[in-house]
Design an enzyme around this catalytic site. Structure first.
Site, short mmCIF file in Angstrom:
data_model
loop_
_atom_site.label_atom_id
_atom_site.label_comp_id
_atom_site.label_asym_id
_atom_site.label_seq_id
_atom_site.Cartn_x
_atom_site.Cartn_y
_atom_site.Cartn_z
N LYS A 181 -10.93 -79.43 23.78
CA LYS A 181 -11.99 -80.41 23.45
C LYS A 181 -13.23 -79.68 22.93
O LYS A 181 -13.87 -78.92 23.66
CB LYS A 181 -12.39 -81.22 24.68
N GLU A 256 -17.53 -70.01 31.99
CA GLU A 256 -18.55 -69.16 31.38
C GLU A 256 -19.78 -70.02 31.20
O GLU A 256 -19.81 -70.92 30.36
CB GLU A 256 -18.04 -68.60 30.05
N CYS A 290 -25.69 -67.98 25.14
CA CYS A 290 -25.65 -67.90 26.61
C CYS A 290 -26.25 -66.60 27.10
O CYS A 290 -26.89 -66.55 28.14
CB CYS A 290 -24.23 -68.09 27.11
N GLU A 391 -32.63 -71.97 32.39
CA GLU A 391 -32.13 -71.67 31.05
C GLU A 391 -32.71 -72.71 30.07
O GLU A 391 -32.42 -73.90 30.19
CB GLU A 391 -30.60 -71.74 31.03
P1 NDP Z 1 -22.50 -79.10 28.57
O1 NDP Z 1 -22.24 -78.11 29.60
O2 NDP Z 1 -22.93 -80.45 28.97
O3 NDP Z 1 -21.23 -79.30 27.61
C1 NDP Z 1 -20.29 -78.31 27.27
C2 NDP Z 1 -18.94 -78.98 27.04
O4 NDP Z 1 -18.51 -79.61 28.24
C3 NDP Z 1 -18.97 -80.07 25.99
O5 NDP Z 1 -17.75 -80.08 25.28
C4 NDP Z 1 -19.15 -81.29 26.82
O6 NDP Z 1 -18.74 -82.48 26.18
C5 NDP Z 1 -18.25 -80.99 27.99
N1 NDP Z 1 -18.53 -81.77 29.18
C6 NDP Z 1 -19.69 -82.36 29.54
N2 NDP Z 1 -19.54 -83.02 30.71
C7 NDP Z 1 -18.26 -82.84 31.10
C8 NDP Z 1 -17.49 -83.27 32.21
N3 NDP Z 1 -18.01 -84.02 33.18
N4 NDP Z 1 -16.19 -82.90 32.29
C9 NDP Z 1 -15.65 -82.13 31.34
N5 NDP Z 1 -16.32 -81.71 30.25
C10 NDP Z 1 -17.61 -82.05 30.13
O7 NDP Z 1 -23.51 -78.49 27.59
P2 NDP Z 1 -24.51 -79.26 26.66
O8 NDP Z 1 -23.93 -79.21 25.35
O9 NDP Z 1 -24.91 -80.61 27.11
O10 NDP Z 1 -25.76 -78.35 26.89
C11 NDP Z 1 -26.53 -78.45 28.09
C12 NDP Z 1 -27.08 -77.13 28.46
O11 NDP Z 1 -26.04 -76.25 28.85
C13 NDP Z 1 -27.75 -76.40 27.33
O12 NDP Z 1 -29.04 -76.83 27.11
C14 NDP Z 1 -27.69 -75.00 27.84
O13 NDP Z 1 -28.69 -74.77 28.77
C15 NDP Z 1 -26.37 -74.95 28.51
N6 NDP Z 1 -25.31 -74.41 27.64
C16 NDP Z 1 -24.89 -73.17 27.89
C17 NDP Z 1 -23.94 -72.62 27.09
C18 NDP Z 1 -23.44 -71.27 27.31
O14 NDP Z 1 -22.74 -70.73 26.46
N7 NDP Z 1 -23.72 -70.67 28.44
C19 NDP Z 1 -23.39 -73.31 25.94
C20 NDP Z 1 -23.89 -74.64 25.78
C21 NDP Z 1 -24.80 -75.15 26.62
P3 NDP Z 1 -19.71 -83.29 25.20
O15 NDP Z 1 -21.02 -82.58 25.13
O16 NDP Z 1 -18.95 -83.32 23.95
O17 NDP Z 1 -19.88 -84.64 25.81
#
Ligand code: NDP
Length: 497
Positions: A181, A256, A290, A391
């Site tokens: 996904k 991660e 990240c 973060e």
């Molecule tokens: P999320 O952690 O919310 O999302 C990452 C992925 O997980 C997306 O594909 C999202 O789907 C999916 N997801 C969200 N909720 C669920 C769930 N309950 N069950 C399974 N999968 C789920 O990251 P965001 O994109 O909203 O970003 C939020 C914050 O996370 C950022 O501001 C940053 O601080 C951090 N982040 C950290 C990253 C890293 O590499 N360490 C990368 C990205 C974000 P969808 O969004 O499509 O609904």
């Protein structure tokens, strides 16, 4: 299917070798972060769609169309995928820039690295593994590595192609089938990757892609009993939720997560090198990385000089649309994320920190419809402030002062995170001494950010569990089986009757 044109493209999910719309025909709009224009419509997948993908992956795993073929054969598919990525490199680069906003040079690097990652795992899976043990006669004991089964792979939006590949390449190499996904914000290059899978003739059901909200399709992947493992990259809050949900079916989890990584600059460092890497550490990817070096810790004797030089250079960073070759820093990924970053900048001011540069959305002509924020620096910060602890995931850095090695280490380790960290010094012993005290999984001395397909990537503390990349990244997607063979086939004789 996807074309780099100024027209809206209709994306599809890939389930059991077929391109599918959402079963309820719902779609979601995808925007170009540089100008807010609609670039694609993505299926708003449902629980039913997620289940169809899981069923396909389960069937493909259990019938052995992928898990049952030789490692050599799987490797040859991966090599073909790598070659296709290379042949579509220009298109993929442009799509990534359009979808995520990152400058072309960053997107181009990601695309090349994605191909290299497939090649790395194609090579690795054909190398010897397993162990044998010298146990008492007449037994022979050994260990073999096997695929985990159906793997749910969930990725964020900051490296839409590369994060996908970091999971997909080792998962497929190991013989797993996958339900993948992408982030709903950036599904464009992932779709192109799945088109490549179709082109190279990957067996049906081996690789499936669903799109839609994390809370719906993501949650179904995490909770469904037919999924054996979840590998997730994203925010720590989501990671905790996923771990709790996966516990119900005792899935293997690999997480991660976020970071608030320290970059420690000692007075004896090469000054210009330290400033240069510190800028790169936070502003590459507009800080949406990240491992971003989002806390710069500077020894007090050079603190003022460092801040002055850092701010002077941060102000000159050329911010603009990613498809302008002169752009050095692109927009944020989405309107929502822009709001989040502006919120944190206001929060920092309310907490009493001083904005040394930046701090505003950029609305100059040509950029006003995009999600651009100035490279921002906070000074006069205290360790307990939320802008130091949380973060932010944008072009916002805090620069702190330390007296000595001991204080530097204390401040560096003083958050819930432990993903990455850097140290700048000309004293080799001090550099290694400090790095060894850092509670972080990825570290650099006199450098920041380089990442290698060969080396493990992941965090300590609340930055996650497990490792991507390298041999460790393959092992995440493998089970270990102990096999004991009796070389003298006769009754054990434990009971007398
Ligand atoms: P999320 O952690 O919310 O999302 C990452 C992925 O997980 C997306 O594909 C999202 O789907 C999916 N997801 C969200 N909720 C669920 C769930 N309950 N069950 C399974 N999968 C789920 O990251 P965001 O994109 O909203 O970003 C939020 C914050 O996370 C950022 O501001 C940053 O601080 C951090 N982040 C950290 C990253 C890293 O590499 N360490 C990368 C990205 C974000 P969808 O969004 O499509 O609904």
């Amino acid at each position: 299917m996807v074309e780099v044109k100024n027209q809206v493209v209709n994306l599809k999910m890939y389930i059991d070798g077929e391109w599918k719309e959402a079963e309820n025909q719902q779609t979601r709009l995808v925007y170009n972060p540089a100008n807010g224009e609609i670039i694609a419509k993505a299926p708003e997948g449902t629980i039913t769609d997620a289940r169809a993908a899981i069923d396909a992956a389960r069937k493909a795993f259990d019938t052995g169309v992928w898990s049952g073929i030789s490692a050599q054969e799987r490797a040859s598919y991966l090599l073909k995928i790598a070659d296709k990525i290379d042949s579509y490199a220009e298109e993929l680069t442009e799509l990534e820039t359009m979808d995520n906003g990152k400058p072309l040079r960053e997107a181009g690097f990601d695309v090349a690295d994605a191909a290299a990652c497939f090649r790395y795992y194609a090579g690795l899976i054909t190398k010897p593994d397993g162990q044998t043990y010298h146990v008492a006669d007449p037994m022979q004991a050994m260990v073999v590595r096997e695929p985990v089964g159906v793997c749910g792979l969930i990725v964020p939006w900051n490296y839409p192609l590369l994060m996908s590949v970091w999971k997909i390449a080792p998962a497929l190499a190991a013989g797993n089938t996958i339900v993948f996904k992408p982030s709903e914000v950036t599904p464009v290059t992932p779709q192109k990757l799945f088109e490549i899978f179709e082109e190279v003739g990957l067996p049906k059901g081996a690789a499936n892609m669903v799109m839609g909200a994390g809370a719906v399709v993501g949650n179904e992947i995490v909770s469904h009993p037919d999924v054996d493992m979840v590998s997730f990259t994203g925010g720590t809050k989501t990671g905790k939720h996923i771990m709790k949900t996966a516990a119900d079916t005792m899935k293997k989890v690999s997480l991660e997560l976020g970071g608030k990584s320290p970059n420690i600059i000692f007075a004896d460092s090469d000054f210009e090198t330290a400033v240069d890497y510190a800028l790169f550490g936070i502003y590459a990817g507009s800080g949406q990385v990240c491992s971003a070096g989002s806390r710069i810790l500077v020894e007090e004797s050079i603190y003022d000089q460092f801040v002055a030089r850092f701010v002077e250079r941060a102000r000159k960073i050329k911010v603009g649309p990613g498809n302008d070759p002169s752009t050095e820093m692109g927009p944020l990924v989405s309107a929502d994320h822009l709001e989040k970053i502006l919120y944190y900048i206001e929060l920092g001011k309310q907490e009493g920190a001083t904005v040394a540069c930046g701090g505003n959305r950029i609305v100059t002509a040509g950029l006003e419809k995009g999600y651009f924020v100035e490279p921002t620096v906070f000074v006069n910060v205290e360790q307990e402030m939320r802008i130091v602890q949380e973060e932010i995931f944008g072009p916002v850095v805090v620069i702190q002062k330390f007296k000595d090695e001991e204080e530097a280490i204390k401040l560096a380790n003083g958050t819930i995170y432990g993903l990455a960290g850097g140290v700048f010094t000309k004293d080799g012993a001090k550099g290694l001494r400090v790095i060894k005290k850092l509670r972080a999984g990825i570290t650099w001395i006199n450098s920041y950010h380089p990442t290698y397909n060969e080396a493990p990537w992941g965090g300590y503390k609340q930055s996650g569990i497990g490792r991507s990349l390298g041999t460790f990244g393959l092992e995440e997607f493998q089970e270990i089986k102990q096999i004991n063979i009796n070389l003298q086939v006769e009754p054990v004789g434990w009971f007398s009757n």
